[in-house]
Design an enzyme around this catalytic site. Structure first.
Site, mmCIF file in Angstrom:
data_model
loop_
_atom_site.group_PDB
_atom_site.id
_atom_site.type_symbol
_atom_site.label_atom_id
_atom_site.label_comp_id
_atom_site.label_asym_id
_atom_site.label_seq_id
_atom_site.Cartn_x
_atom_site.Cartn_y
_atom_site.Cartn_z
ATOM 1 N N ASP A 172 63.102 31.397 -4.888
ATOM 2 C CA ASP A 172 62.737 30.876 -6.202
ATOM 3 C C ASP A 172 63.973 30.170 -6.755
ATOM 4 O O ASP A 172 64.778 29.667 -5.983
ATOM 5 C CB ASP A 172 62.249 32.015 -7.111
ATOM 6 C CG ASP A 172 61.266 31.553 -8.179
ATOM 7 O OD1 ASP A 172 61.555 30.544 -8.852
ATOM 8 O OD2 ASP A 172 60.218 32.189 -8.352
ATOM 9 N N HIS A 214 63.823 26.933 -5.674
ATOM 10 C CA HIS A 214 62.991 26.066 -6.507
ATOM 11 C C HIS A 214 63.839 25.125 -7.342
ATOM 12 O O HIS A 214 63.363 24.069 -7.767
ATOM 13 C CB HIS A 214 62.090 26.895 -7.405
ATOM 14 C CG HIS A 214 61.002 27.606 -6.661
ATOM 15 N ND1 HIS A 214 60.035 28.362 -7.276
ATOM 16 C CD2 HIS A 214 60.720 27.664 -5.337
ATOM 17 C CE1 HIS A 214 59.206 28.866 -6.364
ATOM 18 N NE2 HIS A 214 59.618 28.465 -5.181
#
Length: 548
Positions: free
Chosen positions: A294, A328
């Site tokens: 993430d 991300h």
């Protein structure tokens, strides 16, 4: 004049009394971070009966060594080479937990060892399983060395079939657990599946206590390391990996140093952030390597009303000499930034293969002011989406033109992103170079970018933005219609812009609020068409001063 209009005008002029910084910093006056100090006295966990055999549960031995060290005035607790199975480790003040090279703290798969406790989830109070490593209200605390801390996260996480190879999926299914009814998601247990598919809340609301969540305990994945309200913290040299959720979560800490640390989570790790620096003051992150599932280095400060009531911005930070592989975002602010963020300096960082590079995200209802963020010497390669990204519509449907023209009122839940400078940014490969999307009632404001070289599919998109400056920029784009898109944005400056010769369209200007767009020192004759106008935009609002 209506109060909402007064607040809007004050914010746009930078006069609103939100997140006013007590001290301004600059590149020649960076924030200073106080380092912890420790006595040289050393206690080995071997002295308390710990065994490095990869079988023995060493929780009591490790925590006893830490407690004794603390009681004796502090020092070093040594973890020698070996595989040390353990349950939750609780840090203490004045203790440096030092892992020798080839030492691995491997957290047990026995979930009964992790008590249900009050924690946070994305900025709000929530029931969680106790973190593998934690500490509250400590001072002078460290984890150092060259060892590995492994959270055994695969026993906690769900995973989608699409995220694994066929062979890895078959292995996962054969390991146990249960499948979603459509057969496309693996869950660690039936309890996890039920909590997930029924969208059960873990928030501690309406007087609920952690023990009230026993029927969904397996779903309450812990963060690997959580340090709350601690002062003078050092994390150095160690690898933190395979976390059930976020890897490193300093919360409301002061004088935090994270140096030469590696954080690793699988690409499929849901909430597998690398570092979430939340409501911390005075922090340094340097020389780190991140490869996570993430956001990599993420700045947070609480969520919505709860975060605004806490009122603790993340501030006075230096982030330098770091390398991010998967993630991300390389450097991220939000979306839980309701307490604000300010005075953060990011430089000499490399992002390779992240979804986004510099990523700023929020949504109506968050509130908070993010300002005085500075980034320079940022080098990116193979970015999947945008190199520089601002979006105030995080996880919501983008409003239609009619909805945007309604201009919802400005209130305490309106997020503000303003007053930032980015320079010397290089990106070799991305879908978009610069994407800025504010709110019609609160544009992204006063972002200055200079010395950009961006090789991307698309160039620039500015939507509901104000006071954006882009100077000395080269946009090497695959899609040249347009190179730069402007939608309801004003007070824009484009100076010394280079772009592909024979681009089919340089500017697409849209919306009645697109005004005061100035282009200087730019040869607009190289494009087949210099500009097109739509949705009420007027040609007179594009000023080609000193441009060919």
């Amino acid at each position: 004049m209506r109060k909402s209009h007064q607040l809007l005008n004050a914010l746009l002029l930078g006069l609103a009394p939100l997140a006013v910084s007590a001290q301004m910093y600059s590149w020649t006056n960076l924030p200073k971070i106080t380092q912890p100090t420790f006595r040289k006295d050393t206690i080995s966990i071997l002295a308390y009966g710990a065994k490095p055999d990869g079988v023995t549960l060493n929780t009591k031995a490790i925590n006893a060594a830490i407690a004794t060290c603390n009681q004796n005035g502090g020092g070093v607790v040594l973890v020698p080479a070996g595989i040390w199975i353990t349950g939750p480790v609780e840090l203490k003040s004045n203790v440096n937990l030092h892992l020798k090279k080839a030492a691995t703290l491997l957290f047990t798969t026995d979930k009964s060892q992790y008590a249900l406790v009050e924690g946070t989830y994305e900025g709000k109070k929530a029931a969680r399983n106790q973190s593998p490593i934690s500490g509250i209200n400590l001072e002078n605390v460290a984890i150092t060395g060259q060892g590995i801390i492994d959270g055994n996260g695969d026993i906690w996480r769900a995973v989608h079939k699409s995220q694994l190879t066929e062979g890895a999926w078959k292995e996962k299914v054969a390991s146990g657990g249960v499948l979603k009814d459509d057969g496309k998601t693996w869950y660690p247990s039936e309890q996890f599946k039920r909590a997930s598919t029924e969208n059960k809340s873990m928030l501690l609301a309406n007087g609920k206590k952690p023990e009230d969540f026993a029927d969904m305990k397996d779903f309450l994945r812990p963060n690997l390391l959580v340090l709350t309200s601690c002062k003078k913290v050092l994390l150095e040299g160690v690898t933190f990996q395979n976390s059930p959720a976020w890897c490193l979560h300093p919360l409301m800490c002061q004088d935090l140093t994270i140096r030469n640390v590696t954080t690793k989570n699988p690409e499929y790790a849901h909430n597998g952030d690398g570092m979430d620096i939340e409501s911390c003051k005075n922090f340094l992150i340097e020389g780190c390597t991140l490869d996570v599932g993430d956001d990599a280095i993420c700045i947070k400060s609480g969520k919505d009303e709860e975060g605004r009531k806490r009122g603790m911005p993340t501030e006075n930070g230096v982030i330098r000499n770091n390398t991010v592989y998967n993630g991300h975002g390389g450097f991220v602010v939000g979306s839980e930034m309701s307490g604000g963020a300010r005075n953060i300096f990011v430089y000499n960082c490399t992002f390779m293969g992240t979804d986004k590079g510099l990523r700023f995200k929020s949504v109506r209802g968050r509130g908070g002011v993010v300002e005085h963020i500075y980034a320079k010497d940022i080098f990116m390669k193979d970015i999947a989406q945008e190199a520089i990204f601002f979006d105030m519509y995080y996880f919501v449907k983008f409003a239609t033109d009619g909805e945007r023209d309604m201009k919802p009122v400005v209130n305490e839940g309106t997020p503000v992103f303003r007053n930032m400078q980015f320079e010397n940014i290089v990106c070799n490969g991305a879908k978009k170079g610069v994407f800025v999307r504010g709110l019609p009632e609160m544009p992204i404001q006063n972002i200055r970018m200079a010395n950009l070289t961006l090789k991307t599919d698309k160039g620039v998109e500015l939507i509901d933005a104000q006071g954006i400056e882009i100077r000395k920029a080269q946009f090497i784009t695959h899609d040249t219609k347009p190179v730069i898109l402007v939608d309801n944005s004003s007070k824009l400056t484009f100076d010394a812009i280079q772009y592909n010769p024979q681009a089919s369209l340089l500017f697409s200007i849209n919306g009645e609020r697109s005004q005061g767009i100035q282009v200087t020192n730019t040869d607009v004759t190289k494009a087949q068409n210099k500009a097109e106008f739509g949705k009420g935009a007027l040609e007179k609002n594009l000023m080609l001063s000193s441009a060919k």
